[in-house]
Scaffold this motif. Structure first.
Motif, PDB file in Angstrom:
ATOM      1  N   PHE A   1       0.908  -1.192  -0.080  1.00  0.00           N
ATOM      2  CA  PHE A   1       0.171  -0.195   0.175  1.00  0.00           C
ATOM      3  C   PHE A   1       0.777   1.268  -0.032  1.00  0.00           C
ATOM      4  O   PHE A   1       1.887   1.349   0.748  1.00  0.00           O
ATOM      5  CB  PHE A   1      -1.032   0.029   1.200  1.00  0.00           C
ATOM      6  N   ARG A   2       0.551   2.112  -0.796  1.00  0.00           N
ATOM      7  CA  ARG A   2       1.350   3.388  -1.142  1.00  0.00           C
ATOM      8  C   ARG A   2       0.778   4.385  -0.167  1.00  0.00           C
ATOM      9  O   ARG A   2      -0.611   4.756  -0.291  1.00  0.00           O
ATOM     10  CB  ARG A   2       1.336   3.837  -2.433  1.00  0.00           C
ATOM     11  N   GLU A   3       1.412   5.089   0.589  1.00  0.00           N
ATOM     12  CA  GLU A   3       0.720   5.696   1.628  1.00  0.00           C
ATOM     13  C   GLU A   3       0.526   7.217   1.307  1.00  0.00           C
ATOM     14  O   GLU A   3       0.184   8.281   2.028  1.00  0.00           O
ATOM     15  CB  GLU A   3       1.775   5.806   3.010  1.00  0.00           C
ATOM     16  N   ASP A   4       0.742   7.449   0.013  1.00  0.00           N
ATOM     17  CA  ASP A   4       0.320   8.600  -0.791  1.00  0.00           C
ATOM     18  C   ASP A   4      -1.106   8.965  -0.464  1.00  0.00           C
ATOM     19  O   ASP A   4      -1.575   9.920  -1.109  1.00  0.00           O
ATOM     20  CB  ASP A   4       1.033   8.970  -2.080  1.00  0.00           C
ATOM     21  N   SER A   5      -1.837   7.729  -0.515  1.00  0.00           N
ATOM     22  CA  SER A   5      -3.346   7.968  -0.569  1.00  0.00           C
ATOM     23  C   SER A   5      -3.686   7.427   0.846  1.00  0.00           C
ATOM     24  O   SER A   5      -3.056   6.764   1.508  1.00  0.00           O
ATOM     25  CB  SER A   5      -4.012   6.897  -1.771  1.00  0.00           C
ATOM     26  N   GLN A   6      -4.973   7.947   1.083  1.00  0.00           N
ATOM     27  CA  GLN A   6      -5.554   7.510   2.544  1.00  0.00           C
ATOM     28  C   GLN A   6      -5.981   5.952   2.479  1.00  0.00           C
ATOM     29  O   GLN A   6      -6.501   5.515   1.563  1.00  0.00           O
ATOM     30  CB  GLN A   6      -6.827   8.471   2.811  1.00  0.00           C
ATOM     31  N   LEU A   7      -5.513   5.577   3.675  1.00  0.00           N
ATOM     32  CA  LEU A   7      -6.156   3.945   3.913  1.00  0.00           C
ATOM     33  C   LEU A   7      -7.397   3.903   3.701  1.00  0.00           C
ATOM     34  O   LEU A   7      -7.781   2.982   3.181  1.00  0.00           O
ATOM     35  CB  LEU A   7      -5.664   3.571   5.306  1.00  0.00           C
ATOM     36  N   TYR A   8      -8.334   4.798   4.186  1.00  0.00           N
ATOM     37  CA  TYR A   8      -9.687   4.670   4.116  1.00  0.00           C
ATOM     38  C   TYR A   8     -10.315   4.454   2.769  1.00  0.00           C
ATOM     39  O   TYR A   8     -11.173   3.955   2.660  1.00  0.00           O
ATOM     40  CB  TYR A   8     -10.523   5.357   5.463  1.00  0.00           C
ATOM     41  N   THR A   9      -9.868   5.459   2.182  1.00  0.00           N
ATOM     42  CA  THR A   9     -10.041   5.563   0.821  1.00  0.00           C
ATOM     43  C   THR A   9      -9.537   4.232  -0.039  1.00  0.00           C
ATOM     44  O   THR A   9     -10.607   4.009  -0.926  1.00  0.00           O
ATOM     45  CB  THR A   9      -9.242   6.769  -0.066  1.00  0.00           C
ATOM     46  N   TRP A  10      -8.627   3.711   0.317  1.00  0.00           N
ATOM     47  CA  TRP A  10      -8.164   2.599  -0.522  1.00  0.00           C
ATOM     48  C   TRP A  10      -9.040   1.085   0.240  1.00  0.00           C
ATOM     49  O   TRP A  10      -9.327   0.388  -0.766  1.00  0.00           O
ATOM     50  CB  TRP A  10      -6.845   2.118   0.069  1.00  0.00           C
ATOM     51  N   LEU A  11      -9.510   1.584   1.354  1.00  0.00           N
ATOM     52  CA  LEU A  11     -10.427   0.174   1.804  1.00  0.00           C
ATOM     53  C   LEU A  11     -11.848   0.461   1.263  1.00  0.00           C
ATOM     54  O   LEU A  11     -12.448  -0.726   0.662  1.00  0.00           O
ATOM     55  CB  LEU A  11     -10.460   0.415   3.293  1.00  0.00           C
ATOM     56  N   TYR A  12     -12.325   1.610   1.091  1.00  0.00           N
ATOM     57  CA  TYR A  12     -13.437   1.827   0.261  1.00  0.00           C
ATOM     58  C   TYR A  12     -13.606   1.182  -1.213  1.00  0.00           C
ATOM     59  O   TYR A  12     -14.489   0.616  -1.680  1.00  0.00           O
ATOM     60  CB  TYR A  12     -13.909   3.318   0.426  1.00  0.00           C
ATOM     61  N   ARG A  13     -12.423   1.497  -1.774  1.00  0.00           N
ATOM     62  CA  ARG A  13     -12.396   1.109  -3.258  1.00  0.00           C
ATOM     63  C   ARG A  13     -12.142  -0.338  -3.435  1.00  0.00           C
ATOM     64  O   ARG A  13     -12.915  -0.852  -4.204  1.00  0.00           O
ATOM     65  CB  ARG A  13     -10.903   1.613  -3.661  1.00  0.00           C
ATOM     66  N   ILE A  14     -11.532  -0.800  -2.428  1.00  0.00           N
ATOM     67  CA  ILE A  14     -11.640  -2.600  -2.454  1.00  0.00           C
ATOM     68  C   ILE A  14     -12.817  -3.160  -2.191  1.00  0.00           C
ATOM     69  O   ILE A  14     -13.435  -3.995  -2.796  1.00  0.00           O
ATOM     70  CB  ILE A  14     -10.583  -3.277  -1.479  1.00  0.00           C
ATOM     71  N   ALA A  15     -13.556  -2.783  -1.131  1.00  0.00           N
ATOM     72  CA  ALA A  15     -14.996  -2.897  -0.807  1.00  0.00           C
ATOM     73  C   ALA A  15     -16.010  -2.796  -1.733  1.00  0.00           C
ATOM     74  O   ALA A  15     -16.764  -3.680  -2.248  1.00  0.00           O
ATOM     75  CB  ALA A  15     -15.411  -2.188   0.531  1.00  0.00           C
ATOM     76  N   THR A  16     -15.926  -1.593  -2.533  1.00  0.00           N
ATOM     77  CA  THR A  16     -16.627  -1.319  -3.734  1.00  0.00           C
ATOM     78  C   THR A  16     -16.489  -2.169  -4.700  1.00  0.00           C
ATOM     79  O   THR A  16     -17.471  -2.972  -5.273  1.00  0.00           O
ATOM     80  CB  THR A  16     -16.762   0.041  -4.191  1.00  0.00           C
ATOM     81  N   ASN A  17     -15.132  -2.579  -5.028  1.00  0.00           N
ATOM     82  CA  ASN A  17     -14.822  -3.588  -6.220  1.00  0.00           C
ATOM     83  C   ASN A  17     -15.331  -5.057  -5.734  1.00  0.00           C
ATOM     84  O   ASN A  17     -16.089  -5.684  -6.681  1.00  0.00           O
ATOM     85  CB  ASN A  17     -13.454  -3.362  -6.523  1.00  0.00           C
ATOM     86  N   GLU A  18     -14.973  -5.305  -4.510  1.00  0.00           N
ATOM     87  CA  GLU A  18     -15.417  -6.638  -4.296  1.00  0.00           C
ATOM     88  C   GLU A  18     -17.110  -6.637  -4.386  1.00  0.00           C
ATOM     89  O   GLU A  18     -17.515  -7.667  -4.550  1.00  0.00           O
ATOM     90  CB  GLU A  18     -14.895  -7.072  -2.773  1.00  0.00           C
ATOM     91  N   SER A  19     -17.738  -5.692  -3.871  1.00  0.00           N
ATOM     92  CA  SER A  19     -19.259  -5.625  -3.883  1.00  0.00           C
ATOM     93  C   SER A  19     -19.713  -5.700  -5.112  1.00  0.00           C
ATOM     94  O   SER A  19     -20.590  -6.939  -5.623  1.00  0.00           O
ATOM     95  CB  SER A  19     -19.770  -4.492  -3.326  1.00  0.00           C
ATOM     96  N   LEU A  20     -19.307  -5.230  -6.307  1.00  0.00           N
ATOM     97  CA  LEU A  20     -19.405  -5.204  -7.548  1.00  0.00           C
ATOM     98  C   LEU A  20     -19.263  -6.618  -8.205  1.00  0.00           C
ATOM     99  O   LEU A  20     -20.000  -7.068  -9.009  1.00  0.00           O
ATOM    100  CB  LEU A  20     -18.967  -4.053  -8.392  1.00  0.00           C
ATOM    101  N   THR A  21     -18.062  -6.801  -7.869  1.00  0.00           N
ATOM    102  CA  THR A  21     -17.543  -8.193  -8.424  1.00  0.00           C
ATOM    103  C   THR A  21     -18.724  -9.300  -8.049  1.00  0.00           C
ATOM    104  O   THR A  21     -19.005 -10.250  -8.888  1.00  0.00           O
ATOM    105  CB  THR A  21     -16.179  -8.632  -8.025  1.00  0.00           C
ATOM    106  N   PHE A  22     -18.929  -9.318  -6.708  1.00  0.00           N
ATOM    107  CA  PHE A  22     -19.740 -10.311  -6.248  1.00  0.00           C
ATOM    108  C   PHE A  22     -21.150 -10.306  -6.758  1.00  0.00           C
ATOM    109  O   PHE A  22     -21.925 -11.500  -7.135  1.00  0.00           O
ATOM    110  CB  PHE A  22     -20.142 -10.009  -4.654  1.00  0.00           C
ATOM    111  N   LEU A  23     -21.589  -9.035  -7.206  1.00  0.00           N
ATOM    112  CA  LEU A  23     -22.931  -9.169  -7.651  1.00  0.00           C
ATOM    113  C   LEU A  23     -22.813  -9.500  -9.159  1.00  0.00           C
ATOM    114  O   LEU A  23     -23.863 -10.167  -9.568  1.00  0.00           O
ATOM    115  CB  LEU A  23     -23.483  -7.674  -7.508  1.00  0.00           C
ATOM    116  N   GLU A  24     -21.750  -9.171  -9.767  1.00  0.00           N
ATOM    117  CA  GLU A  24     -21.522  -9.628 -11.118  1.00  0.00           C
ATOM    118  C   GLU A  24     -21.607 -11.377 -11.022  1.00  0.00           C
ATOM    119  O   GLU A  24     -22.289 -11.804 -12.186  1.00  0.00           O
ATOM    120  CB  GLU A  24     -20.168  -9.009 -11.858  1.00  0.00           C
TER     121      GLU A  24
END
Lengths: 184, 295
Positions: free
Chosen positions: A68-91
């Motif tokens: 993880f590159r700390e130039d972005s915020q951790l919680y932004t990164w976590l939200y991105r993964i959660a969103t991608n995982e949710s969309l992948t799951f629905l797909e």
């Protein structure tokens, strides 16, 4: 005792220490689990599905946190993964489903109706049904803005979409929901 | 909060209806879900990645609780039913079995378990090295490029011995002068062997057969040793001194080869390393030149 009250920088520093790694990760889970759970739950509706997505998502975070590159915020990164995982799951769920495309669109609405406290007369349940009419990515934008009150700037980093496009998407989503509520 | 007010104003502008609605969470979660989810995730990770989970247990239960749990449960069961469980089980066993210690009768070689891990790791490393070879080279490993006449190695020691006994006064040729040629010749042989191997690999549909009439006819003395087995060969070969072997080889080398190597080929006449490395033809041309002189 994991300390979820530490700030992200400290948690990430601890994660790099082999002796503190697991403890720090538990702290990260505890700190963000509720926000992420509700974000995922609103997307996939069912608790068991949300639980699966959340656990898989955190396992991916465990694997990727070293890089993880700390130039972005951790919680932004976590939200991105959660969103991608949710969309992948629905797909994946749509692909696995043998029902026609129009029926699969109603899959989440049916899950809503199967919820224990579902009451179609109550406005809060109508709102949930209205949200299921939205395209998935528009639903993500609505959730992040309406429920999580996320600034467009941060949402732009989570979804890697321009702020202008997100504003337009949110506007359309709200209008569609309003239209559903007025006419249902 | 400023942020919330901005978002609410935005919503008010788009849809006063939605802005006026109370935000109600219609979903519920099982009791204690958020208390246990971090432990659930960490236990899942620990299974996949073999990490220490003692810190997880320490939050909710005494350290080592889960390690000792099966034993504790068994003890409780035994205490609860007194001696009933044990006596029932032992009564069902034939008398001879119930009196035996539960030791298995098998044995393993000494230090087996101490060296097992190293053995396995060595095999894994060897396998890894093999797999790191390009496929074409892996396949070539199993293709024999050269053949020897039947019983060649069985007969060789006897043949050498006989020759050695016949002559002991051959002249000594310095190997030092031969070395540069040997170096280039070795390179040419390797190139040739590789080319042959690749040719065979790319023409697998053609079986490689040896025409008996095309094999080299051996000296009659070789035929004498045909009955010699491998053990005898080794014993005989070991009995030869280095000097005897050198003498034999010197005597039996082609006079032409020796002449070429000792006189015609001077280091100063060899192609330079730069020429050789830059142009593949250089070595071929040089070898042709030697061949021409020899004939």
């Amino acid at each position: 005792m994991p300390n979820q009250h530490l700030d992200d920088k400290e948690l990430l520093l601890q994660f790099k220490e082999p002796a503190l790694k697991e403890r720090a990760f538990t702290g990260i889970i505890k700190k963000y689990q509720e926000k992420l759970y509700w974000h995922v739950r609103r997307m996939v509706v069912d608790h068991d599905d949300a639980n699966d997505v959340l656990q898989n998502m955190f396992i991916k975070v465990w694997n990727g946190l070293d890089n993880f590159r700390e130039d972005s915020q951790l919680y932004t990164w976590l939200y991105r993964i959660a969103t991608n995982e949710s969309l992948t799951f629905l797909e994946q769920q749509k692909k696995r489903s043998s029902v026609s495309l129009s029926d699969s669109d109603g899959m989440l609405a049916n899950k809503l109706k199967a919820e224990k406290d579902f009451d179609s007369k109550k406005i809060e349940w109508k709102l949930q049904l209205a949200m299921q009419q939205l395209p998935e990515k528009q639903r993500v934008v609505f959730n992040l803005r309406y429920y999580d009150e996320m600034p467009y700037e941060e949402m732009s980093r989570v979804l890697e979409t321009s702020e202008g496009a997100l504003k337009a998407s949110y506007h359309h989503a709200v209008k569609k929901i309003e239209n559903y509520l007025l006419n249902s | 909060m400023e942020k919330n007010r901005d978002i609410l104003n935005e919503l008010q502008n788009i849809s006063p209806l939605l802005a006026g609605m109370e935000k109600v969470n219609v979903f519920t979660v099982p009791d204690g879900y958020f208390d246990s989810i971090s432990n659930t995730v960490m236990l899942g990770i620990s299974e996949d990645f073999s990490i220490d989970t003692s810190f997880i247990e320490s939050q909710d239960v005494p350290k080592g609780y889960f390690d000792n749990l099966p034993g504790n449960i068994l003890n409780k069961i035994k205490n609860h039913v007194g001696t009933t469980v044990q006596s029932n089980e032992t009564n069902e066993l034939p008398e001879i079995l119930s009196t035996l210690q539960r030791n298995h009768p098998f044995s393993v070689p000494g230090n087996y378990f101490e060296t097992l891990a190293d053995s396995i790791m060595n095999r894994i490393k060897m396998k890894g090295e093999e797999e790191s070879l390009p496929t074409v080279l892996q396949d070539l490993k199993s293709i024999p490029s050269f053949v020897t006449p039947a019983h060649y190695f069985e007969d060789l020691p006897a043949q050498i011995l006989e020759k050695v006994k016949q002559d002991t006064g051959a002249k000594v040729v310095s190997l030092a002068r031969r070395f540069p040629v040997v170096k280039y010749a070795a390179a040419a042989m390797i190139t040739g062997a590789l080319a042959l191997g690749i040719y065979k690999y790319s023409n697998k549909s053609f079986p490689v057969t040896i025409d008996p009439s095309s094999t080299v006819q051996l000296d009659p003395s070789i035929e004498k040793g045909k009955a010699m087995d491998e053990q005898k060969f080794n014993e005989t070969l070991n009995s030869l001194s280095e000097e005897e072997i050198v003498n034999y080889l010197q005597k039996n080398n082609s006079e032409t080869d020796i002449a070429i190597l000792s006189s015609d080929v001077e280091e100063k006449n060899l192609p330079s390393q730069e020429d050789y490395l830059l142009d593949n033809q250089t070595l071929d041309n040089f070898l042709k030149e030697i061949d021409t002189k020899a004939n």
